[in-house]
Motif scaffolding. Structure first.
Motif, PDB file in Angstrom:
ATOM      1  N   GLU A  19       0.834  -1.212   0.000  1.00  0.00           N
ATOM      2  CA  GLU A  19       0.000   0.000   0.000  1.00  0.00           C
ATOM      3  C   GLU A  19       0.864   1.255   0.000  1.00  0.00           C
ATOM      4  OE1 GLU A  19      -3.356   0.471  -0.355  1.00  0.00           O
ATOM      5  OE2 GLU A  19      -3.288  -1.658  -0.873  1.00  0.00           O
ATOM      6  N   ALA A  20       1.980   1.238   0.724  1.00  0.00           N
ATOM      7  CA  ALA A  20       2.887   2.389   0.743  1.00  0.00           C
ATOM      8  C   ALA A  20       3.493   2.617  -0.639  1.00  0.00           C
ATOM      9  CB  ALA A  20       3.980   2.182   1.783  1.00  0.00           C
ATOM     10  N   VAL A  21       3.869   1.532  -1.318  1.00  0.00           N
ATOM     11  CA  VAL A  21       4.415   1.647  -2.672  1.00  0.00           C
ATOM     12  C   VAL A  21       3.357   2.193  -3.619  1.00  0.00           C
ATOM     13  CG1 VAL A  21       5.301   0.332  -4.641  1.00  0.00           C
ATOM     14  CG2 VAL A  21       6.171  -0.135  -2.341  1.00  0.00           C
ATOM     15  N   LYS A  22       2.138   1.671  -3.513  1.00  0.00           N
ATOM     16  CA  LYS A  22       1.043   2.151  -4.366  1.00  0.00           C
ATOM     17  C   LYS A  22       0.809   3.646  -4.161  1.00  0.00           C
ATOM     18  CE  LYS A  22      -3.886   1.713  -5.089  1.00  0.00           C
ATOM     19  NZ  LYS A  22      -4.974   1.889  -4.171  1.00  0.00           N
ATOM     20  N   SER A  23       0.800   4.074  -2.913  1.00  0.00           N
ATOM     21  CA  SER A  23       0.588   5.482  -2.599  1.00  0.00           C
ATOM     22  C   SER A  23       1.726   6.340  -3.149  1.00  0.00           C
ATOM     23  CB  SER A  23       0.472   5.660  -1.083  1.00  0.00           C
ATOM     24  OG  SER A  23       0.346   7.012  -0.748  1.00  0.00           O
ATOM     25  N   ALA A  24       2.951   5.874  -2.981  1.00  0.00           N
ATOM     26  CA  ALA A  24       4.109   6.626  -3.484  1.00  0.00           C
ATOM     27  C   ALA A  24       4.077   6.730  -5.000  1.00  0.00           C
ATOM     28  CB  ALA A  24       5.400   5.960  -3.018  1.00  0.00           C
ATOM     29  N   LEU A  25       3.715   5.648  -5.676  1.00  0.00           N
ATOM     30  CA  LEU A  25       3.622   5.695  -7.138  1.00  0.00           C
ATOM     31  C   LEU A  25       2.556   6.688  -7.582  1.00  0.00           C
ATOM     32  CD1 LEU A  25       3.979   1.905  -7.997  1.00  0.00           C
ATOM     33  CD2 LEU A  25       5.630   3.719  -8.507  1.00  0.00           C
ATOM     34  N   GLY A  26       1.403   6.689  -6.881  1.00  0.00           N
ATOM     35  CA  GLY A  26       0.352   7.657  -7.194  1.00  0.00           C
ATOM     36  C   GLY A  26       0.834   9.078  -7.002  1.00  0.00           C
ATOM     37  N   GLY A  27       1.610   9.298  -5.927  1.00  0.00           N
ATOM     38  CA  GLY A  27       2.156  10.622  -5.656  1.00  0.00           C
ATOM     39  C   GLY A  27       3.171  11.069  -6.692  1.00  0.00           C
ATOM     40  N   MET A  28       3.748  10.105  -7.403  1.00  0.00           N
ATOM     41  CA  MET A  28       4.726  10.421  -8.441  1.00  0.00           C
ATOM     42  C   MET A  28       4.077  10.548  -9.817  1.00  0.00           C
ATOM     43  SD  MET A  28       7.681   7.806  -7.165  1.00  0.00           S
ATOM     44  CE  MET A  28       9.026   8.405  -8.175  1.00  0.00           C
ATOM     45  N   GLY A  29       2.757  10.433  -9.854  1.00  0.00           N
ATOM     46  CA  GLY A  29       2.043  10.617 -11.102  1.00  0.00           C
ATOM     47  C   GLY A  29       1.713   9.334 -11.851  1.00  0.00           C
ATOM     48  N   PHE A  30       1.991   8.191 -11.274  1.00  0.00           N
ATOM     49  CA  PHE A  30       1.652   6.915 -11.909  1.00  0.00           C
ATOM     50  C   PHE A  30       0.249   6.512 -11.463  1.00  0.00           C
ATOM     51  CE2 PHE A  30       6.317   6.901 -11.599  1.00  0.00           C
ATOM     52  CZ  PHE A  30       6.640   6.722 -12.939  1.00  0.00           C
ATOM     53  N   ASP A  31      -0.743   7.027 -12.159  1.00  0.00           N
ATOM     54  CA  ASP A  31      -2.136   6.884 -11.739  1.00  0.00           C
ATOM     55  C   ASP A  31      -2.763   5.545 -12.093  1.00  0.00           C
ATOM     56  OD1 ASP A  31      -2.069   9.488 -10.715  1.00  0.00           O
ATOM     57  OD2 ASP A  31      -2.601  10.324 -12.676  1.00  0.00           O
ATOM     58  N   GLY A  32      -2.161   4.749 -12.943  1.00  0.00           N
ATOM     59  CA  GLY A  32      -2.776   3.518 -13.402  1.00  0.00           C
ATOM     60  C   GLY A  32      -2.549   2.313 -12.506  1.00  0.00           C
ATOM     61  N   VAL A  33      -1.955   2.506 -11.337  1.00  0.00           N
ATOM     62  CA  VAL A  33      -1.663   1.373 -10.449  1.00  0.00           C
ATOM     63  C   VAL A  33      -2.838   1.182  -9.494  1.00  0.00           C
ATOM     64  CG1 VAL A  33      -0.060   0.439  -8.746  1.00  0.00           C
ATOM     65  CG2 VAL A  33       0.810   1.856 -10.607  1.00  0.00           C
ATOM     66  N   ASN A  34      -3.548   0.061  -9.646  1.00  0.00           N
ATOM     67  CA  ASN A  34      -4.711  -0.215  -8.803  1.00  0.00           C
ATOM     68  C   ASN A  34      -4.368  -0.987  -7.543  1.00  0.00           C
ATOM     69  OD1 ASN A  34      -6.495   1.049 -10.580  1.00  0.00           O
ATOM     70  ND2 ASN A  34      -6.617  -0.791 -11.841  1.00  0.00           N
ATOM     71  N   GLY A  35      -3.226  -1.649  -7.522  1.00  0.00           N
ATOM     72  CA  GLY A  35      -2.845  -2.412  -6.345  1.00  0.00           C
ATOM     73  C   GLY A  35      -1.401  -2.877  -6.454  1.00  0.00           C
ATOM     74  N   VAL A  36      -0.766  -3.055  -5.306  1.00  0.00           N
ATOM     75  CA  VAL A  36       0.612  -3.543  -5.249  1.00  0.00           C
ATOM     76  C   VAL A  36       0.695  -4.593  -4.156  1.00  0.00           C
ATOM     77  CG1 VAL A  36       3.024  -2.946  -4.762  1.00  0.00           C
ATOM     78  CG2 VAL A  36       1.579  -1.327  -6.003  1.00  0.00           C
ATOM     79  N   ARG A  37       1.300  -5.730  -4.469  1.00  0.00           N
ATOM     80  CA  ARG A  37       1.599  -6.765  -3.488  1.00  0.00           C
ATOM     81  C   ARG A  37       3.115  -6.922  -3.510  1.00  0.00           C
ATOM     82  NH1 ARG A  37      -2.186  -8.193  -0.012  1.00  0.00           N
ATOM     83  NH2 ARG A  37      -1.562 -10.357   0.030  1.00  0.00           N
ATOM     84  N   GLN A  38       3.737  -6.768  -2.374  1.00  0.00           N
ATOM     85  CA  GLN A  38       5.186  -6.850  -2.303  1.00  0.00           C
ATOM     86  C   GLN A  38       5.601  -8.199  -1.734  1.00  0.00           C
ATOM     87  OE1 GLN A  38       7.098  -3.271  -1.085  1.00  0.00           O
ATOM     88  NE2 GLN A  38       8.783  -4.362  -0.135  1.00  0.00           N
ATOM     89  N   GLY A  39       6.698  -8.721  -2.213  1.00  0.00           N
ATOM     90  CA  GLY A  39       7.207  -9.997  -1.727  1.00  0.00           C
ATOM     91  C   GLY A  39       8.717  -9.975  -1.683  1.00  0.00           C
ATOM     92  N   LYS A  40       9.297 -11.164  -1.703  1.00  0.00           N
ATOM     93  CA  LYS A  40      10.752 -11.252  -1.698  1.00  0.00           C
ATOM     94  C   LYS A  40      11.180 -12.417  -2.584  1.00  0.00           C
ATOM     95  CE  LYS A  40      10.400 -13.665   2.702  1.00  0.00           C
ATOM     96  NZ  LYS A  40      10.593 -13.583   4.122  1.00  0.00           N
ATOM     97  N   VAL A  41      12.405 -12.312  -3.089  1.00  0.00           N
ATOM     98  CA  VAL A  41      13.013 -13.357  -3.892  1.00  0.00           C
ATOM     99  C   VAL A  41      14.286 -13.785  -3.176  1.00  0.00           C
ATOM    100  CG1 VAL A  41      14.085 -13.933  -6.103  1.00  0.00           C
ATOM    101  CG2 VAL A  41      12.091 -12.433  -6.042  1.00  0.00           C
ATOM    102  N   ILE A  42      14.426 -15.090  -2.982  1.00  0.00           N
ATOM    103  CA  ILE A  42      15.594 -15.647  -2.312  1.00  0.00           C
ATOM    104  C   ILE A  42      16.297 -16.566  -3.299  1.00  0.00           C
ATOM    105  CG2 ILE A  42      16.408 -17.044  -0.369  1.00  0.00           C
ATOM    106  CD1 ILE A  42      13.650 -16.265   0.981  1.00  0.00           C
ATOM    107  N   GLU A  43      17.579 -16.308  -3.560  1.00  0.00           N
ATOM    108  CA  GLU A  43      18.370 -17.156  -4.440  1.00  0.00           C
ATOM    109  C   GLU A  43      19.278 -18.034  -3.595  1.00  0.00           C
ATOM    110  OE1 GLU A  43      20.463 -15.158  -7.553  1.00  0.00           O
ATOM    111  OE2 GLU A  43      18.715 -13.965  -8.112  1.00  0.00           O
TER     112      GLU A  43
END
Length: 76
Positions: A19-43
């Motif tokens: 949600e924080a990433v989604k809000s930040a993207l909206g604040g930067m003018g990226f209006d087309g983002v309806n949702g963000v799910r964050q995860g992690k990648v482990i190699e």
């Protein structure tokens, strides 16, 4: 041999970082983002012959909190 483990929150689990990433993207003018799910990648760099079952056990015991997270394993 290498294993790549993708860990994400299960559906229905709140994702405040997403949600924080989604809000930040909206604040930067990226209006087309309806949702963000964050995860992690482990190699994991593994010895030859390490089984997928062993990597699954690693995920179940340490790499993912299986109560709230799902994981997917790629062996390369």
């Amino acid at each position: 041999m290498k294993a790549i483990v993708h860990v994400t929150l299960k559906n229905g689990v709140l994702d405040p970082q997403g949600e924080a990433v989604k809000s930040a993207l909206g604040g930067m003018g990226f209006d087309g983002v309806n949702g963000v799910r964050q995860g992690k990648v482990i190699e994991l760099d593994l010895a030859e012959g390490t089984s997928e079952a062993t990597v699954t056990e690693m995920c179940e015991k340490l790499l993912a909190n299986t109560v709230i997270e799902s994981y997917r394993i790629e062996l390369t």
